[in-house]
Design an enzyme around this catalytic site. Sequence first.
Site, PDB file in Angstrom:
ATOM      1  N   THR A 269       0.854  -1.188   0.000  1.00 47.63           N
ATOM      2  CA  THR A 269       0.000   0.000   0.000  1.00 47.63           C
ATOM      3  C   THR A 269       0.890   1.238   0.000  1.00 47.63           C
ATOM      4  O   THR A 269       2.091   1.146   0.261  1.00 47.63           O
ATOM      5  CB  THR A 269      -0.839   0.064   1.294  1.00 47.63           C
ATOM      6  N   ASP A 270       0.274   2.368  -0.249  1.00 48.59           N
ATOM      7  CA  ASP A 270       0.955   3.617   0.035  1.00 48.59           C
ATOM      8  C   ASP A 270       0.909   3.793   1.551  1.00 48.59           C
ATOM      9  O   ASP A 270       0.343   2.972   2.266  1.00 48.59           O
ATOM     10  CB  ASP A 270       0.262   4.773  -0.721  1.00 48.59           C
ATOM     11  N   TRP A 271       1.512   4.843   2.055  1.00 49.00           N
ATOM     12  CA  TRP A 271       1.789   4.951   3.487  1.00 49.00           C
ATOM     13  C   TRP A 271       0.587   5.452   4.276  1.00 49.00           C
ATOM     14  O   TRP A 271       0.530   6.579   4.720  1.00 49.00           O
ATOM     15  CB  TRP A 271       3.011   5.832   3.701  1.00 49.00           C
TER      16      TRP A 271
END
Length: 745
Positions: A269-271
């Site tokens: 995922t992105d953060w």
Amino acid sequence: MRLKTLSFTRISLITMLMCSQVAFAQQADGPALRSDNIDEVLNAMTTEEKCALLVGGAGIVPDVPNVAGYTRTIPRLGIPMTALSDGPAGLRIDPTREGTSQTFYCTGFPIGTLIASSWDPAMVEVMTQAMGSEVLEYGVDVLLAPGMNIHRNPLCGRNFEYLSEDPLLSGRIAAAYVRGVQSKGVGCSVKHFAANNQETNRLENDARISERALREIYLKNFEIAVKEGRPWTVMSSYNKLNGEYTQQSHRLLTTILRDDWGFDGLVMTDWGCKDSTVKSAKAGNDLMMPGFQRERDRLMAAVESGELTQAELDRNVRRVLEYIVKTPHYRKYPYSNQPDLKAHAQVARKAAEESIVLLRNEHGTLPLKGGEKVALYGINSVDFLGVGTGSGFVHMAHVANMQEALTTAGFSLDEDLANYYRHCYALQQDKERMEASSTDKRHRSEPEVSVKAIERQAKANDVAIIVLGRIAGEGADRVVHDDFELTAIERELIQNVSLVYHKADKRVVVVLNIVGVVETASWKGLVDAIILPWTPGQEGAHAVADIIKGKVNPSGKLPMTFPVNYMDSPSAGNFPYRWDMSGRRGTRRNVDFTEYEEGIWVGYRHFQTRGVEVSYPFGYGLSYTTFDYGQPKVKANQEGFTATITVTNTGKVPGREVVELYVSAPSGGLEKPDRELKAFAKTKTLMPGESETLTLTVTTYEMASFNESTAAWETAAGTYKLLFGASATDIRRTVSFKMKKAIGF
Ligand code: GLC
């Protein structure tokens, strides 16, 4: 772990952290992970260990403080931590560490938009080999790059990290970027998959896109990058796509990315942390970054309840293990913490030289003769921007500015004027320190210069150079006023300098040190030359100076269109003008949801097909020499076609030319742009009179359009026109061929 050089607090923090690494037994009491025993290790793992491996962590990796994130260790099974860090213009790690006087600065390479302006995948691959060895020698396993979302709109705050408005150019450059970095045994993460084309409300914005636009534009570049670059990892984006978070979309992450395209790596995922972790895991999002305890708990509960099947759990864990065994941390690579920064600086400079775009050069203004006295205007001549902000930033030891670069190149600066700008810059920095605020997110305030002063400088100098800057980064989009458009003071500076210098029969050069497209049509006619280095990395100012001096012949071309007005952009009405969070959540147009009403009509596909005038077209760039395009030849069959064309340097200085091959499909059937880029090639440096024959190959699949009614790709039968251009509008040669029968894919 290098405890000897770390302070007590760090040691205790790290020890705490290691212990909090889910209390796994320290001594090896299971099969030690190898690339050939992953299933055995998988079977030896407890459910708790498996769930821990699917959730990362952020902050301190024992030996590489403050990377963006890491994957967790399971010592008893020989599973090490691995380190992941940004970013597209170079590695982003803290430059200093407690307990040591050694510094850990990284090289600021040219930003994505600039390397895409090179139209030279081979050059990009060389540049990113240097980037990859820097990642390796600083002990990081994955570089969270390249950023490659399509330039849908000029105002997107992260366009500088991204590559182009065209999916083929974007995909080819991204694939070369990945090959270069990964050739050094570290990974990439192509991002942000997918349709993260604005920063406003990026965590929740729902990108509403037709299937055809999605396939032909917003996924096509990722498809090329995945198939031709083979990245270790893909980073799903924060946003939704047609109502579903991309990280939770089984169709996107499994059906399209893996089943259709053959991606065999890991998706992270992105953060951030969405509520439905389990849905992400089931969709094929293997790793939750940066990772929180609650995500591990959710996965454990889901395995318990059967919501996440053992097969789904093991599938994701296997992909994480297959990633880990590739990493330098797993291989116990003895990284030096001493990458060859000197050599990498030269690589960064060369990459900028090969990519900078010459937009205007009237009366042979450039190159200068050398040694001229230069009146250098603009606050960004001192605060020359190497990269953008946010995770695309790089901690560089030094960023060359235009004052030092022009001096080094042998020009003499008007010292009073240079001092004035240094003084203004210092005052602005003091003010920022006092107010503990950074400048306006978009540009510094441009100091005024009186006409009287300009008249004095015009007498004392041979040429005027004006540097205009724009800065942006993740978390915010740009705006039209005083950002896309020039500020009043910038406009006044250009007008006054041009008026006075032209009266004295002297020339004016503008340098655009910008992170994204700006308005140029209203003022470009006032000046004699315009150079576009974007934000060209720590050595970029030297590349600009070498172009001004003629040591380098510019060969870059625009990877996107410069519209006359912002409102001419096909997505202008469907993009947030400013961060307007007023209104009821969920109902805010361009904030909660963004309608991609323009469909496939992005960039030149819109401007060219609909005959909308632009300031500078896609693919445009000047040279100090001229090129002749010979009559192309084409051989076609049902697999596709191969075209050859001979390019000759017909000018007086060596130079390189990019040939852009647009295909105009037969009319009838699906509505199509009047031309689409289907191949491109850049010559070597041709000496005056020298020729090179370029070969451009396109498959029938690459020619296809996506038919929503059949949910399939199709290449229609009929006559195809091949347009060989120096830009999307400057077509030099055409040739046609006939596809006897339609092909479906
Ligand atoms: C950020 C960015 C992403 C970056 C990540 C780690 O939010 O969207 O590009 O790689 O966090 O810093």
